[in-house]
Design a protein around this motif. Structure first.
Motif, PDB file in Angstrom:
ATOM      1  N   GLY A 134       0.808  -1.205   0.000  1.00  0.00           N
ATOM      2  CA  GLY A 134       0.000   0.000   0.000  1.00  0.00           C
ATOM      3  C   GLY A 134       0.841   1.255   0.000  1.00  0.00           C
ATOM      4  O   GLY A 134       2.038   1.215  -0.311  1.00  0.00           O
ATOM      5  N   HIS A 173      -1.425   6.294   7.194  1.00  0.00           N
ATOM      6  CA  HIS A 173      -1.959   5.396   6.174  1.00  0.00           C
ATOM      7  C   HIS A 173      -2.666   6.206   5.091  1.00  0.00           C
ATOM      8  O   HIS A 173      -3.415   7.136   5.397  1.00  0.00           O
ATOM      9  CB  HIS A 173      -2.948   4.425   6.820  1.00  0.00           C
ATOM     10  CG  HIS A 173      -3.553   3.473   5.860  1.00  0.00           C
ATOM     11  ND1 HIS A 173      -4.784   3.689   5.277  1.00  0.00           N
ATOM     12  CD2 HIS A 173      -3.095   2.310   5.354  1.00  0.00           C
ATOM     13  CE1 HIS A 173      -5.058   2.689   4.470  1.00  0.00           C
ATOM     14  NE2 HIS A 173      -4.056   1.831   4.493  1.00  0.00           N
ATOM     15  N   GLU A 174      -2.421   5.866   3.851  1.00  0.00           N
ATOM     16  CA  GLU A 174      -3.116   6.481   2.714  1.00  0.00           C
ATOM     17  C   GLU A 174      -3.992   5.467   1.985  1.00  0.00           C
ATOM     18  O   GLU A 174      -5.128   5.765   1.669  1.00  0.00           O
ATOM     19  CB  GLU A 174      -2.103   7.071   1.721  1.00  0.00           C
ATOM     20  CG  GLU A 174      -1.456   8.359   2.172  1.00  0.00           C
ATOM     21  CD  GLU A 174      -2.416   9.534   2.128  1.00  0.00           C
ATOM     22  OE1 GLU A 174      -3.136   9.704   1.138  1.00  0.00           O
ATOM     23  OE2 GLU A 174      -2.437  10.288   3.114  1.00  0.00           O
ATOM     24  N   GLU A 175      -3.426   4.298   1.709  1.00  0.00           N
ATOM     25  CA  GLU A 175      -4.155   3.326   0.886  1.00  0.00           C
ATOM     26  C   GLU A 175      -3.572   1.935   1.088  1.00  0.00           C
ATOM     27  O   GLU A 175      -2.363   1.775   1.162  1.00  0.00           O
ATOM     28  CB  GLU A 175      -4.012   3.727  -0.595  1.00  0.00           C
ATOM     29  CG  GLU A 175      -4.645   2.810  -1.584  1.00  0.00           C
ATOM     30  CD  GLU A 175      -4.455   3.260  -3.031  1.00  0.00           C
ATOM     31  OE1 GLU A 175      -4.868   2.503  -3.927  1.00  0.00           O
ATOM     32  OE2 GLU A 175      -3.894   4.343  -3.280  1.00  0.00           O
ATOM     33  N   THR A 176      -4.456   0.957   1.166  1.00  0.00           N
ATOM     34  CA  THR A 176      -4.041  -0.441   1.136  1.00  0.00           C
ATOM     35  C   THR A 176      -4.460  -0.986  -0.227  1.00  0.00           C
ATOM     36  O   THR A 176      -5.617  -0.811  -0.634  1.00  0.00           O
ATOM     37  CB  THR A 176      -4.727  -1.250   2.260  1.00  0.00           C
ATOM     38  OG1 THR A 176      -4.354  -0.683   3.516  1.00  0.00           O
ATOM     39  CG2 THR A 176      -4.314  -2.711   2.211  1.00  0.00           C
ATOM     40  N   ARG A 186      -2.911  -1.061  -8.365  1.00  0.00           N
ATOM     41  CA  ARG A 186      -4.342  -0.750  -8.350  1.00  0.00           C
ATOM     42  C   ARG A 186      -5.129  -1.572  -9.364  1.00  0.00           C
ATOM     43  O   ARG A 186      -6.352  -1.669  -9.281  1.00  0.00           O
ATOM     44  CB  ARG A 186      -4.552   0.737  -8.618  1.00  0.00           C
ATOM     45  CG  ARG A 186      -4.151   1.585  -7.424  1.00  0.00           C
ATOM     46  CD  ARG A 186      -4.308   3.043  -7.692  1.00  0.00           C
ATOM     47  NE  ARG A 186      -4.006   3.853  -6.498  1.00  0.00           N
ATOM     48  CZ  ARG A 186      -3.640   5.112  -6.543  1.00  0.00           C
ATOM     49  NH1 ARG A 186      -3.545   5.750  -7.704  1.00  0.00           N
ATOM     50  NH2 ARG A 186      -3.378   5.754  -5.418  1.00  0.00           N
TER      51      ARG A 186
END
Length: 152
Positions: A61, A101-104, A150
């Motif tokens: 992530g 945290h931004e994105e998993t 992604r």
């Protein structure tokens, strides 16, 4: 803004841990070259959260640096696995940064998948013998990795 890749063993600290906490210190780095990278980080920089020493290793992530580097006090904590009795309050060579945290990613983008992506030929992670836990990532490399992660 700069881009980075930072490695952590998921059984010690994972992308899920960071997601649960929201923000956390990135500490325990005990390599001078990696420490120098932490010192170059600025709030707003983004990093690829890489799970290492697991099967399979890979990018899990994205995180964001939320503060400038500061002395890593885990070296002074006798209960910490990073404790080092050689250091004192006035002699702390190691650095930490706070991250968020931004994105998993939906799935881990494995090291073997990274090796097959065009445009990553110069990525330090893929060089033989590269064991750094913190490394820069170019804008082009960032775009290739994030797009691939992604699409999984």
């Amino acid at each position: 803004m700069q881009y980075w890749l930072m490695k952590s063993e998921p059984d010690v600290f994972s992308i899920d841990d960071l997601a649960r906490l929201g923000t956390a210190p990135w500490d325990g780095v005990r390599n001078y070259q990696a420490r120098n990278m932490l010192q170059r980080m600025e709030p707003g920089d983004l990093f690829l959260f890489y799970h290492s020493s697991c099967t399979p290793p890979g990018v899990a992530g994205i995180g964001r640096v939320v503060g400038a580097a500061y002395p890593d006090r885990t070296a002074l904590d006798r209960a910490s696995p990073y404790h080092d009795p050689r250091f004192t309050e006035t002699k702390l060579p190691w650095k930490a940064v706070d991250v968020a945290h931004e994105e998993t990613f939906p799935q881990l983008l494995s090291l073997s998948a990274l090796r097959n992506l065009p445009g990553l030929e110069e990525l330090p992670l893929l060089r033989r013998g590269s064991r750094l836990s913190v490394m820069p990532v170019s804008t082009g490399e960032w775009e290739v990795i994030v797009l691939a992660a992604r699409q999984k």
